[in-house]
Write an enzyme that holds these catalytic residues in place. Structure first.
Site, PDB file in Angstrom:
ATOM      1  N   SER A   1       0.824  -1.206   0.000  1.00  0.00           N
ATOM      2  CA  SER A   1       0.000   0.000   0.000  1.00  0.00           C
ATOM      3  C   SER A   1       0.859   1.257   0.000  1.00  0.00           C
ATOM      4  O   SER A   1       1.641   1.490   0.924  1.00  0.00           O
ATOM      5  CB  SER A   1      -0.914   0.025   1.230  1.00  0.00           C
ATOM      6  OG  SER A   1      -1.580   1.269   1.315  1.00  0.00           O
TER       7      SER A   1
ATOM      8  N   HIS B   1      -1.154  -1.250  -4.215  1.00  0.00           N
ATOM      9  CA  HIS B   1      -2.438  -0.859  -3.641  1.00  0.00           C
ATOM     10  C   HIS B   1      -2.495   0.659  -3.475  1.00  0.00           C
ATOM     11  O   HIS B   1      -1.618   1.246  -2.832  1.00  0.00           O
ATOM     12  CB  HIS B   1      -2.622  -1.547  -2.286  1.00  0.00           C
ATOM     13  CG  HIS B   1      -3.995  -1.452  -1.725  1.00  0.00           C
ATOM     14  ND1 HIS B   1      -5.023  -2.280  -2.130  1.00  0.00           N
ATOM     15  CD2 HIS B   1      -4.518  -0.635  -0.781  1.00  0.00           C
ATOM     16  CE1 HIS B   1      -6.125  -1.965  -1.450  1.00  0.00           C
ATOM     17  NE2 HIS B   1      -5.831  -0.974  -0.635  1.00  0.00           N
TER      18      HIS B   1
ATOM     19  N   ASP C   1      -4.785   3.657  -2.075  1.00  0.00           N
ATOM     20  CA  ASP C   1      -5.927   4.035  -1.239  1.00  0.00           C
ATOM     21  C   ASP C   1      -6.420   5.421  -1.623  1.00  0.00           C
ATOM     22  O   ASP C   1      -5.699   6.414  -1.477  1.00  0.00           O
ATOM     23  CB  ASP C   1      -5.534   4.029   0.238  1.00  0.00           C
ATOM     24  CG  ASP C   1      -5.359   2.616   0.766  1.00  0.00           C
ATOM     25  OD1 ASP C   1      -6.298   1.818   0.614  1.00  0.00           O
ATOM     26  OD2 ASP C   1      -4.298   2.317   1.341  1.00  0.00           O
TER      27      ASP C   1
ATOM     28  N   MET D   1      -9.080   8.230  -0.757  1.00  0.00           N
ATOM     29  CA  MET D   1      -9.964   8.676   0.328  1.00  0.00           C
ATOM     30  C   MET D   1     -10.427  10.098   0.055  1.00  0.00           C
ATOM     31  O   MET D   1      -9.649  10.927  -0.416  1.00  0.00           O
ATOM     32  CB  MET D   1      -9.239   8.614   1.670  1.00  0.00           C
ATOM     33  CG  MET D   1      -8.620   7.271   1.998  1.00  0.00           C
ATOM     34  SD  MET D   1      -7.869   7.261   3.636  1.00  0.00           S
ATOM     35  CE  MET D   1      -6.871   5.772   3.546  1.00  0.00           C
TER      36      MET D   1
ATOM     37  N   HIS E   1      -8.308   1.126  -4.249  1.00  0.00           N
ATOM     38  CA  HIS E   1      -9.319   0.924  -3.205  1.00  0.00           C
ATOM     39  C   HIS E   1      -9.998   2.259  -2.944  1.00  0.00           C
ATOM     40  O   HIS E   1      -9.401   3.162  -2.357  1.00  0.00           O
ATOM     41  CB  HIS E   1      -8.621   0.382  -1.950  1.00  0.00           C
ATOM     42  CG  HIS E   1      -9.525   0.195  -0.782  1.00  0.00           C
ATOM     43  ND1 HIS E   1      -9.041  -0.023   0.487  1.00  0.00           N
ATOM     44  CD2 HIS E   1     -10.877   0.196  -0.666  1.00  0.00           C
ATOM     45  CE1 HIS E   1     -10.044  -0.151   1.321  1.00  0.00           C
ATOM     46  NE2 HIS E   1     -11.176  -0.019   0.647  1.00  0.00           N
TER      47      HIS E   1
ATOM     48  N   MET F   1     -12.236   4.498  -1.075  1.00  0.00           N
ATOM     49  CA  MET F   1     -12.949   4.783   0.177  1.00  0.00           C
ATOM     50  C   MET F   1     -13.603   6.152   0.015  1.00  0.00           C
ATOM     51  O   MET F   1     -13.175   7.151   0.619  1.00  0.00           O
ATOM     52  CB  MET F   1     -11.962   4.732   1.356  1.00  0.00           C
ATOM     53  CG  MET F   1     -11.529   3.315   1.680  1.00  0.00           C
ATOM     54  SD  MET F   1     -10.125   3.240   2.824  1.00  0.00           S
ATOM     55  CE  MET F   1      -8.767   3.308   1.651  1.00  0.00           C
TER      56      MET F   1
ATOM     57  N   MET G   1     -12.087  -5.632   5.247  1.00  0.00           N
ATOM     58  CA  MET G   1     -11.257  -4.696   6.008  1.00  0.00           C
ATOM     59  C   MET G   1     -10.991  -5.269   7.394  1.00  0.00           C
ATOM     60  O   MET G   1     -11.928  -5.659   8.109  1.00  0.00           O
ATOM     61  CB  MET G   1     -11.951  -3.340   6.128  1.00  0.00           C
ATOM     62  CG  MET G   1     -12.058  -2.561   4.828  1.00  0.00           C
ATOM     63  SD  MET G   1     -10.447  -2.134   4.101  1.00  0.00           S
ATOM     64  CE  MET G   1      -9.715  -1.145   5.414  1.00  0.00           C
TER      65      MET G   1
ATOM     66  N   GLY H   1      -9.578   4.330   6.626  1.00  0.00           N
ATOM     67  CA  GLY H   1      -9.344   5.756   6.778  1.00  0.00           C
ATOM     68  C   GLY H   1      -7.920   6.141   7.106  1.00  0.00           C
ATOM     69  O   GLY H   1      -7.467   7.202   6.709  1.00  0.00           O
ATOM     70  N   PHE H   2      -7.192   5.258   7.791  1.00  0.00           N
ATOM     71  CA  PHE H   2      -5.822   5.592   8.193  1.00  0.00           C
ATOM     72  C   PHE H   2      -4.949   4.351   8.141  1.00  0.00           C
ATOM     73  O   PHE H   2      -5.396   3.247   8.453  1.00  0.00           O
ATOM     74  CB  PHE H   2      -5.789   6.165   9.616  1.00  0.00           C
ATOM     75  CG  PHE H   2      -6.492   7.481   9.758  1.00  0.00           C
ATOM     76  CD1 PHE H   2      -5.844   8.675   9.466  1.00  0.00           C
ATOM     77  CD2 PHE H   2      -7.816   7.527  10.153  1.00  0.00           C
ATOM     78  CE1 PHE H   2      -6.489   9.892   9.569  1.00  0.00           C
ATOM     79  CE2 PHE H   2      -8.474   8.740  10.270  1.00  0.00           C
ATOM     80  CZ  PHE H   2      -7.816   9.926   9.975  1.00  0.00           C
ATOM     81  N   GLY H   3      -3.686   4.537   7.756  1.00  0.00           N
ATOM     82  CA  GLY H   3      -2.731   3.452   7.779  1.00  0.00           C
ATOM     83  C   GLY H   3      -2.138   3.268   9.156  1.00  0.00           C
ATOM     84  O   GLY H   3      -2.314   4.103  10.047  1.00  0.00           O
TER      85      GLY H   3
ATOM     86  N   ASP I   1      -7.129  -6.161   4.257  1.00  0.00           N
ATOM     87  CA  ASP I   1      -6.426  -4.881   4.294  1.00  0.00           C
ATOM     88  C   ASP I   1      -6.522  -4.314   5.697  1.00  0.00           C
ATOM     89  O   ASP I   1      -7.621  -4.058   6.189  1.00  0.00           O
ATOM     90  CB  ASP I   1      -7.070  -3.928   3.283  1.00  0.00           C
ATOM     91  CG  ASP I   1      -6.380  -2.563   3.224  1.00  0.00           C
ATOM     92  OD1 ASP I   1      -5.378  -2.364   3.932  1.00  0.00           O
ATOM     93  OD2 ASP I   1      -6.868  -1.703   2.471  1.00  0.00           O
ATOM     94  N   GLY I   2      -5.357  -4.141   6.341  1.00  0.00           N
ATOM     95  CA  GLY I   2      -5.326  -3.518   7.656  1.00  0.00           C
ATOM     96  C   GLY I   2      -4.530  -4.318   8.665  1.00  0.00           C
ATOM     97  O   GLY I   2      -4.923  -5.434   9.025  1.00  0.00           O
ATOM     98  N   GLY I   3      -3.391  -3.804   9.063  1.00  0.00           N
ATOM     99  CA  GLY I   3      -2.596  -4.452  10.093  1.00  0.00           C
ATOM    100  C   GLY I   3      -1.901  -5.721   9.646  1.00  0.00           C
ATOM    101  O   GLY I   3      -1.493  -6.543  10.482  1.00  0.00           O
TER     102      GLY I   3
ATOM    103  N   GLY J   1       1.044  -2.232   4.250  1.00  0.00           N
ATOM    104  CA  GLY J   1       1.586  -0.888   4.132  1.00  0.00           C
ATOM    105  C   GLY J   1       2.879  -0.711   4.885  1.00  0.00           C
ATOM    106  O   GLY J   1       3.976  -0.845   4.326  1.00  0.00           O
ATOM    107  N   SER J   2       2.780  -0.430   6.182  1.00  0.00           N
ATOM    108  CA  SER J   2       3.980  -0.165   6.974  1.00  0.00           C
ATOM    109  C   SER J   2       4.876  -1.391   7.082  1.00  0.00           C
ATOM    110  O   SER J   2       6.097  -1.258   7.224  1.00  0.00           O
ATOM    111  CB  SER J   2       3.582   0.335   8.371  1.00  0.00           C
ATOM    112  OG  SER J   2       2.672  -0.558   9.000  1.00  0.00           O
TER     113      SER J   2
END
Length: 221
Positions: free
Chosen positions: A8, A31, A33, A35, A64, A66, A135, A140-142, A173-175, A195-196
């Site tokens: 991401s 990816h 994002d 928003m 993606h 959002m 999700m 909304g936030f990485g 997607d997420g964490g 992402g991170s």
């Protein structure tokens, strides 16, 4: 299942997006994002950036959305060069029509569900899709922590996909990280947005390979 990793760029350096895309060579998707500060409380990037990225990398773009009113805006992302476009079912007025329009324009059609949105009411829509995104954080936030309570939802979704014999990718997607990806693969996910865990690593390309190896081993079990 064939594992795919989609880094991401929300976690990348926005001033160096072309270089950041090159840093994850070997990834299956990039990816993106999108928003709008309405559907989610954050504002990122839009069609012009996607157009530029599509010219700067050979990695296909996984957009993606959002955003509110994806029925109006999603087709423009296909035209901008996206290979896959994901809309949120909570925001779409006519999800089947939208999925068909995305496909007709030449991209893969994907539908996303927020953590509190159940999969079961949308079972009949699954044949219209190429991918479903669960999700595993609030969009909304990485950089958010993975929600373990989403694992049963991933399992139920995989069971529905298998029940209908669909070749439907299941993305999360997420964490996603080295600590969480194996659990998600074991639950039935096969496409992983990170992402991170990728862009926070010293060697992003090596991080992609490491995540793929972990998920592939978990799927094999």
């Amino acid at each position: 299942m064939s594992v795919q990793i989609s880094p991401s760029i929300l976690s990348a350096d926005f001033a160096r997006l072309a270089d950041e895309a090159k840093a994850v060579e070997g990834a299956d998707w990039l990816h993106v994002d999108v928003m709008d500060n309405h559907f989610v409380p954050n504002l990122t990037l839009g069609v012009p950036i996607v157009e530029s990225l599509s010219r700067a990398t050979d990695i296909p773009l996984d957009c993606h959305l959002m955003i509110q009113n994806p029925d109006r805006w999603a087709p423009a992302y296909v035209e901008a060069g996206a290979g896959s476009v994901t809309f949120h079912v909570e925001a779409a007025a006519a999800p089947v029509r939208l999925a068909r329009e995305i496909r007709a324009k030449g991209a893969r059609a994907s539908m996303a569900l927020r953590p509190a949105t159940p999969i079961e009411p949308y079972e009949d829509l699954l044949p219209e899709l190429d991918m479903l995104l669960i999700m595993t954080v609030e969009p909304g936030f990485g950089g958010q922590a993975f929600l373990d309570i989403m694992l049963p939802k991933i399992r139920r979704t995989r069971q529905l996909i298998d029940k209908h014999g669909l070749e439907l990718w299941l993305q999360i997607d997420g964490g996603v990280s080295e600590r969480t990806i194996e659990r998600c693969a074991e639950a039935g996910a096969d496409v992983f947005v990170a992402g991170s865990a990728v862009y926070g690593a010293d060697d992003p390309a090596a991080a992609v390979r490491g995540l793929r190896d972990l998920a592939s081993a978990a799927c094999a079990h």
